[in-house]
Design an enzyme around this catalytic site. Sequence first.
Site, PDB file in Angstrom:
ATOM      1  CG  ASN A 213      -0.119  -0.158   2.500  1.00 44.13           C
ATOM      2  OD1 ASN A 213       0.622   0.741   2.869  1.00 44.13           O
ATOM      3  ND2 ASN A 213      -0.230  -1.301   3.175  1.00 44.13           N
ATOM      4  CB  ALA A 214       0.045   4.706  -0.731  1.00 48.46           C
TER       5      ALA A 214
END
Length: 414
Positions: A213-214
């Site tokens: 994820n970011a």
Amino acid sequence: MSDQLLSGKRVLLGVTGGIAAYKAADLCSKLAQAGAQVDVIMTEAATRFVGPLTFSALSGRPARVDMWTAPGGDPIPHVHMAAAADLAIVAPLSANTLAKLALGLADNLLTATLLATEAPLVLAPAMESHMWSNPVTQAHAKTLRKRGAVQVGPGVGRLASSALGAGRMAEPVEILAAARGVLARSGPLAGRRVVVTAGGTQEPLDPVRYITNASSGKMGVALAEAARDLGAEVTLVHAPLAVPGPYGVERVSVRTAIEMRDAVLALAPATDILIGAAAVADFRPADPAAQKIKKTPGQAALTIELVRNPDILAEVAALRAEIGRPAVVVGFAAETQDLLANATAKLAAKRLDMIVANDVTDPGSGFGSDTNQITLLYADGRVEALPLASKGEVAERVLDAAVASMGDGGLAPG
Ligand code: CTP
């Protein structure tokens, strides 16, 4: 960067002869920017590398060299500077001055002042690698460490001789972190253990691909630094970070949610405060391929089956119900909608003392941003919305709230 620790502190910065003296100028500037009152004392040899004027300009105070002239009419500057100092740093520390300090010699303004001071000492040795590895230098360094001096570095790298070896002065940020660590010794978390999780876990599909994820890990790193600056022994359990890790913090590097869970549970019995800032993947590929997945001619789609990952904070809650540790558990809720309702539900489900809620769709609060706008929700129902602030400031607020919870012996889990 937090100024809470250094602001208003009197720091004696000793600079001795060595090419790394130019880096001491950066250290001096960073100390002054953090609000410290920096008194620089240089040895004669140091002035061959950088002029006192540089340090005077950076600290806004006269840099001193000579024992026998009395700037400002002070006939015994070594006594007054020694008494006023909250902290003394010597960077770079040459083999010669290191030996003098170990033996208690006082033949110049710097060594006389350091002999006279009771301030804690941070030493950043820098010298040619054979001088550093010489048993006599090692013995002197050991003597100073035994007396309580904190040694930072030296690191391995390119030396003035252009050879590669041990003897390179630690970076200014590293020395600054050591200074903060020393000043934090009397902080509210002195003697306490804080574990912070950070980063986005990576869940492998095959040896070269993964789901992630970011999350940059910025918030977790800021929390680890804030805990360190309050005097805690900090362990950062982190998935790969997109930002430099903190100094003065123990690091446990993991990749997957399962590895992170195992590391956190192993540390939990000795943890006072656990802060789960990591973005943990809720699912992982059920059956990661042992070899790189190949496409076949004409293949239009690929289906990957995912299975649930453990919920780390929920497992911590179960353990805490048995052993009473960690005393305080703080979670994060990164949401894109229904912020308070979702955060409240997570606070209860994970039996947390506090949850830090933020809307990651806000321009100032997203993954990778330098700022965050958070709302703190407590197990006892209190809700506190904080203004947009840097992640460092937000981290300080979260730690202050965690310290307050611990003062109560930890709020009752919901
Ligand atoms: N967390 C955890 N283990 C997981 C997932 C999340 O310990 N498997 C922790 C995070 O570190 C964070 C908190 O739980 O402190 C909330 O994480 P978040 O991803 O916002 O919530 P989830 O519980 O995963 O819920 P959802 O993804 O359904 O919103």
